[in-house]
Scaffold this active site. Structure first.
Site, PDB file in Angstrom:
ATOM      1  N   ASN A 181       2.791   0.589   1.523  1.00 54.37           N
ATOM      2  CA  ASN A 181       3.161   0.742  -0.602  1.00 54.37           C
ATOM      3  C   ASN A 181       3.837  -0.598  -0.915  1.00 54.37           C
ATOM      4  O   ASN A 181       3.495  -0.675  -1.992  1.00 54.37           O
ATOM      5  CB  ASN A 181       3.028   1.902  -0.437  1.00 54.37           C
ATOM      6  CG  ASN A 181       1.692   2.859  -0.148  1.00 54.37           C
ATOM      7  OD1 ASN A 181       1.012   2.173  -0.412  1.00 54.37           O
ATOM      8  ND2 ASN A 181       1.844   3.804   0.451  1.00 54.37           N
ATOM      9  N   HIS A 230       2.888   8.180   8.286  1.00 55.04           N
ATOM     10  CA  HIS A 230       1.883   8.648   6.966  1.00 55.04           C
ATOM     11  C   HIS A 230       0.884   7.538   7.918  1.00 55.04           C
ATOM     12  O   HIS A 230       0.147   6.202   7.771  1.00 55.04           O
ATOM     13  CB  HIS A 230       2.914   6.897   5.968  1.00 55.04           C
ATOM     14  CG  HIS A 230       1.986   6.535   5.180  1.00 55.04           C
ATOM     15  ND1 HIS A 230       2.288   5.425   4.447  1.00 55.04           N
ATOM     16  CD2 HIS A 230       0.561   6.813   4.168  1.00 55.04           C
ATOM     17  CE1 HIS A 230       1.234   5.152   3.626  1.00 55.04           C
ATOM     18  NE2 HIS A 230       0.585   5.793   2.838  1.00 55.04           N
TER      19      HIS A 230
END
Length: 295
Positions: free
Chosen positions: A189, A139
């Site tokens: 996140n 990511h």
């Protein structure tokens, strides 16, 4: 590792391709649309020009970087020589499962399959392949060429060897890899999106306006960008998708997206990418306050 395939030429995909190519890797940039590839390559060239203007690289560096990238419209051809594939397609589970099933079929047996997903389960993605031990999350943060962090997410079956390889590879890119486990939203996140969602709730309930909320977080919490402007930068549709993944994954109402966010995405107001979100970007990427009320 010498040959890297990047699936998707959008914002994240072209940034990932740029980063690998600038570090000397041979990159195959794969997309289903020639228009997307052309736009992605133009973005890479523009970003390299910015680096030249800042005297961070030379014209020769730009030429070398662009020369390291070859584009493909066919997935089979684009991954046929890959040592590593980084999937950076739209944050959609069904699409990612289809892409990984195809990559597993077409990529060499030794190839590591990675995904740039910001929230979707690595374990679930790996389950559609015959090499779940070789599937991992990478990511990257946006903008990829600038941001140092890469979340390295281990699926349930990801091997120690693959994890170590990807950690070391990330360092070769000049990044700081951080290993995390496979739960909805991972770390970045899982913390960031509830904060953004709460900022939207604060606006939705009329506690303060867009600029006021962002100013409090910038000056009071030393954030370089307010949460509403950051949401525009990420993409409101992406924020909504991540919140939905966490809400579904944890079954916890604290992750439920604010109705205002849902309505804005349905109305096509997705932030910078659409020209309007919490701010107006009609004339430039500079954020201008939208004149209408959000209430």
């Amino acid at each position: 590792m010498k040959n890297i395939s990047v699936i998707g030429a959008g914002t994240m995909g072209n940034g990932i391709a740029h980063t690998f190519a600038q570090s000397g890797f041979k990159v195959s940039l794969v997309d289903i649309s020639q228009e997307n590839i052309d736009l992605g390559m133009a973005t890479i060239a523009k970003n390299l020009d910015r680096m030249i203007a800042k005297e961070r690289i030379t014209e020769d560096d730009k030429t070398s970087t662009l020369g390291n990238i070859t584009s493909y419209l066919d997935l089979k051809e684009g991954v046929s020589q890959a040592d590593l594939v980084v999937e950076a397609a739209t944050e959609n589970l069904d699409l990612k499962l289809k892409v990984f099933g195809d990559m597993d079929q077409f990529a060499p047996a030794h190839c590591i399959l990675s995904t740039n997903t910001s929230s979707i389960s690595i374990t679930q993605i790996a389950a559609v392949t015959k090499r779940p031990d070789q599937v991992i999350g990478m990511h990257f943060m946006n903008p990829v060429p600038i941001m140092k962090l890469v979340e390295i997410i281990r699926g349930y079956s990801t091997s120690d060897e693959v994890t170590a390889t990807i950690m070391e590879l990330s360092k070769q890119l000049g990044k700081t890899p951080t290993e995390v486990n496979d739960y909805p939203g991972f770390v970045a996140n899982r913390i960031l999106m509830p904060m953004i969602n709460e900022a939207i709730e604060t606006l939705y309930h009329g506690v303060a306006g867009v600029e006021e909320i962002d100013t409090v977080m910038k000056l009071g919490m030393a954030h370089p960008m307010g949460p509403l402007q950051l949401a525009d930068f990420i993409g409101l549709d992406v924020c909504l998708s991540i919140l939905n993944v966490m809400h579904e994954g944890f079954k916890n109402p604290k992750y439920a997206p604010c109705p205002l966010l849902v309505n804005m995405v349905m109305a096509g107001k997705k932030g910078i990418k659409s020209g309007e979100g919490f701010y107006d970007y009609a004339t430039s990427r500079k954020a201008e306050v939208v004149s209408k009320s959000f209430l």
